[in-house]
Design a protein around this motif. Structure first.
Motif, PDB file in Angstrom:
ATOM      1  N   GLN A 180       0.827  -1.210   0.000  1.00 58.25           N
ATOM      2  CA  GLN A 180       0.000   0.000   0.000  1.00 58.25           C
ATOM      3  C   GLN A 180       0.866   1.267   0.000  1.00 58.25           C
TER       4      GLN A 180
ATOM      5  N   HIS B 254       0.528   4.934   3.914  1.00 54.48           N
ATOM      6  CA  HIS B 254      -0.713   4.181   4.105  1.00 54.48           C
ATOM      7  C   HIS B 254      -1.272   4.424   5.502  1.00 54.48           C
TER       8      HIS B 254
ATOM      9  N   LEU C  80       1.663   6.689  -6.754  1.00 50.64           N
ATOM     10  CA  LEU C  80       0.625   7.536  -7.345  1.00 50.64           C
ATOM     11  C   LEU C  80       1.021   9.005  -7.263  1.00 50.64           C
TER      12      LEU C  80
ATOM     13  N   SER D 169      -6.182  -2.750  -1.710  1.00 50.38           N
ATOM     14  CA  SER D 169      -5.225  -2.297  -2.717  1.00 50.38           C
ATOM     15  C   SER D 169      -5.871  -1.259  -3.627  1.00 50.38           C
ATOM     16  N   LEU D 170      -5.063  -0.385  -4.182  1.00 46.41           N
ATOM     17  CA  LEU D 170      -5.567   0.608  -5.135  1.00 46.41           C
ATOM     18  C   LEU D 170      -5.858  -0.020  -6.490  1.00 46.41           C
TER      19      LEU D 170
ATOM     20  N   HIS E 163     -11.018   5.017  -0.164  1.00 41.74           N
ATOM     21  CA  HIS E 163     -10.771   3.765  -0.886  1.00 41.74           C
ATOM     22  C   HIS E 163     -10.117   2.724   0.017  1.00 41.74           C
ATOM     23  N   TYR E 164      -9.051   3.097   0.708  1.00 37.25           N
ATOM     24  CA  TYR E 164      -8.325   2.114   1.519  1.00 37.25           C
ATOM     25  C   TYR E 164      -9.101   1.697   2.763  1.00 37.25           C
TER      26      TYR E 164
ATOM     27  N   ALA F 251      -9.407   0.075  -7.731  1.00 38.00           N
ATOM     28  CA  ALA F 251      -9.934   1.361  -8.194  1.00 38.00           C
ATOM     29  C   ALA F 251      -9.879   1.467  -9.713  1.00 38.00           C
TER      30      ALA F 251
ATOM     31  N   GLU G 265       2.013   1.732  -3.538  1.00 41.53           N
ATOM     32  CA  GLU G 265       0.928   2.243  -4.380  1.00 41.53           C
ATOM     33  C   GLU G 265       0.714   3.739  -4.183  1.00 41.53           C
ATOM     34  N   ILE G 266       0.670   4.170  -2.925  1.00 42.75           N
ATOM     35  CA  ILE G 266       0.376   5.575  -2.632  1.00 42.75           C
ATOM     36  C   ILE G 266       1.550   6.465  -3.025  1.00 42.75           C
TER      37      ILE G 266
ATOM     38  N   LEU H  82      -8.189   8.690  -1.069  1.00 42.52           N
ATOM     39  CA  LEU H  82      -7.400   7.509  -0.710  1.00 42.52           C
ATOM     40  C   LEU H  82      -7.858   6.927   0.616  1.00 42.52           C
TER      41      LEU H  82
END
Length: 259
Positions: free
Chosen positions: A40, A76, A47, A119-120, A113-114, A123, A43-44, A110
């Protein structure tokens, strides 16, 4: 260079391998998600690094690290558990046209979503259908999902691209390349399982377009979504299973070698 597919495949594969190696990481925005091991966090951080990725790469990396420091190098955990006091630390953050208003909305999305997904990746994939040739529907769906919360700042919409607006979606395509491609060369992460490398669209900007036109891979003049699809269609002739790997070659030729 004769321009025959086999000749181009050999040349671009050689160039892709030249840049697709760990030494590439330190001077590229992909170094930012490489600071982390937790999925995570990758991913963040990835992004934000991708969204910031226009202009000077040194500044992109510097501003990404600045933001992650404000998040205590635990993005995260910060996204899920920040307090109002934590958010006040972010006041004044700015990278080019991306400011605190945009950042706070990104964090709100975010967190939403989290709080509901591990996981992203979902999305993007939740908008895909079986048999999708490319990630076009994933990108379009992500845009609408990202801006589905209440009280979306109008100014923030420009920071997430969409094929519906005929954007090249360069930064999101680059982000998806990072998350999806699996080749064990140490650069791309390959941590997402439900998007195939064959569905990726090659990131394109003015540098990549210039090189592609020189090699007659691209005829379209505007650097937009249709140009990204046209270029990717040609790259699939070179490798139908992994067309986006040639992003390394095109980027290296255009930005590093000034070809």
């Amino acid at each position: 260079m004769s321009g025959k597919p086999k000749d181009l495949s050999d040349f671009f594969t050689r160039k892709a391998n030249e840049y697709n190696q760990p030494d590439f990481i330190k001077a590229d925005p992909i170094c930012i998600p490489h600071l982390f091991n937790k999925q995570q966090d990758i991913e963040i951080a990835g992004l934000f690094a991708a969204i910031f990725a226009w202009g000077n790469r040194t500044i992109i990396i510097k501003k990404s690290k600045e933001l992650l420091q404000l998040m205590d190098h635990a993005p995260h955990d910060f996204i899920l558990n920040h307090t109002d006091k934590d958010l006040r630390r972010l006041e004044g953050f700015k990278h080019r046209t991306f400011n605190t208003t945009d950042l706070l909305y990104f964090i709100s999305f975010l967190q939403y979503h989290y709080s509901n997904h591990p996981s992203l990746e979902s999305a993007f994939t939740k908008w895909m259908s079986a048999g999708d040739e490319t990630i076009e529907q994933a990108l379009t769906g992500f845009y609408h999902y990202f801006f589905s919360l209440e009280h979306v700042p109008a100014r923030t919409r420009k920071h997430i691209a969409s094929p519906e607006k005929n954007s090249s979606c360069k930064r999101l395509n680059m982000y998806l390349r990072w998350m999806v491609r699996k080749d064990n060369r140490g650069v791309d992460f390959g941590i997402w399982e439900n998007i195939s490398a064959s569905q990726l669209v090659c990131p394109i900007d003015l540098h990549v377009a210039r090189v592609a036109k020189r090699f007659k891979l691209l005829e379209r003049a505007p650097v937009d979504w249709l140009a990204a699809l046209e270029l990717t269609s040609y790259l699939r002739k070179l490798d139908k299973n992994d067309p986006a790997k040639y992003d390394f070659a095109l980027f290296g030729l255009g930005v590093v070698e000034k070809f």
